[in-house]
Scaffold this active site. Structure first.
Site, short mmCIF file in Angstrom:
data_model
loop_
_atom_site.label_atom_id
_atom_site.label_comp_id
_atom_site.label_asym_id
_atom_site.label_seq_id
_atom_site.Cartn_x
_atom_site.Cartn_y
_atom_site.Cartn_z
N ILE A 193 0.84 -1.19 0.00
CA ILE A 193 0.00 0.00 0.00
C ILE A 193 0.88 1.25 0.00
O ILE A 193 2.02 1.22 0.46
CB ILE A 193 -0.96 -0.03 1.23
CG1 ILE A 193 -1.92 1.17 1.22
CG2 ILE A 193 -0.19 -0.13 2.54
CD1 ILE A 193 -3.04 1.10 2.26
N CYS A 194 0.32 2.32 -0.54
CA CYS A 194 0.91 3.66 -0.49
C CYS A 194 2.17 3.73 -1.36
O CYS A 194 2.13 3.46 -2.55
CB CYS A 194 1.17 4.06 0.96
SG CYS A 194 1.48 5.82 1.23
N ALA A 195 3.31 4.05 -0.78
CA ALA A 195 4.56 4.13 -1.54
C ALA A 195 5.15 2.75 -1.80
O ALA A 195 5.92 2.58 -2.75
CB ALA A 195 5.57 4.98 -0.77
N TYR A 236 0.33 5.17 -4.05
CA TYR A 236 0.11 6.59 -3.77
C TYR A 236 0.32 7.32 -5.10
O TYR A 236 1.36 7.15 -5.75
CB TYR A 236 1.10 7.08 -2.71
CG TYR A 236 0.67 8.38 -2.09
CD1 TYR A 236 -0.27 8.39 -1.07
CD2 TYR A 236 1.19 9.59 -2.52
CE1 TYR A 236 -0.69 9.58 -0.49
CE2 TYR A 236 0.80 10.78 -1.96
CZ TYR A 236 -0.15 10.78 -0.95
OH TYR A 236 -0.56 11.96 -0.39
N SER A 239 -2.82 -0.89 -2.99
CA SER A 239 -3.74 0.16 -2.57
C SER A 239 -3.03 1.51 -2.52
O SER A 239 -1.80 1.57 -2.52
CB SER A 239 -4.33 -0.20 -1.20
OG SER A 239 -5.34 0.68 -0.81
#
Length: 183
Positions: free
Chosen positions: A103-105, A125, A151
């Protein structure tokens, strides 16, 4: 047999993502092993939250896990990307057709570096999407592409965690956990 999930963490991992993943997976009665890539079990997240890992990552990498998850946050995602034993383990998980997620970075920084995103649809992200190559960025909260789940970030952490529950133990358990959490 209980499902097992490994969550790898480092100094600088995103606070909300880490805690949400741990909480939601455990609510679904999934055995969660929080493992540190640092030289100690205590890590400090990106916003200052301190977490005590269950184990050192090197001590559990040989174990079987139904899912390996990488939270985002910087510089945590970079620290996960740079930890070669984790990279090798995620590559093995991906090749075996077992679930892996980020998720994210972490999708753009770690999974991209590990070489496991080729030909996949994935989320991260949005401002990290320029780091991607060989895969297709999808601007959606959560993307499932085969055994890879990705995500966008802290605001999508709950939807991401519930999707991981669904992938591991089914839609009915996801719905039960979500209902109990008033989601």
């Amino acid at each position: 047999m209980s499902k097992r999930a490994l969550i790898a963490v480092a100094d600088g991992s995103e606070d909300l993502e880490c805690v949400t993943l741990i909480d939601v997976l455990r609510r679904a009665e999934i055995e969660v092993v929080l493992a540190s890539v640092e030289d100690r079990r205590m890590i400090t997240c990106a916003r200052g939250t301190r977490l005590t890992a269950d184990a050192m990552l090197l001590d559990v990498l040989a174990q079987d896990f139904d899912l390996i998850v990488l939270p985002g946050g910087m510089p945590g995602a970079q620290r996960l990307a740079d930890f070669e034993p984790l990279a090798e383990r995620v590559r093995k998980q991906a090749k075996a057709g077992e679930l892996f997620a980020a998720i994210c970075a972490a999708p753009a920084v770690a999974l991209q570096h590990y070489g496991v995103l080729r030909q996949r649809r994935m989320a991260c992200y949005p401002s990290f999407s320029d780091r991607l190559s060989g895969c297709s960025f999808v601007d959606e909260p959560v993307v499932v592409d085969g055994n890879c789940i990705t995500s966008q970030g802290p605001g999508t952490a709950l939807a991401f965690a519930l999707t991981l529950v669904e992938q591991l133990v089914g839609r009915s358990t996801r719905n039960e956990v979500a209902k109990a959490m008033l989601v």
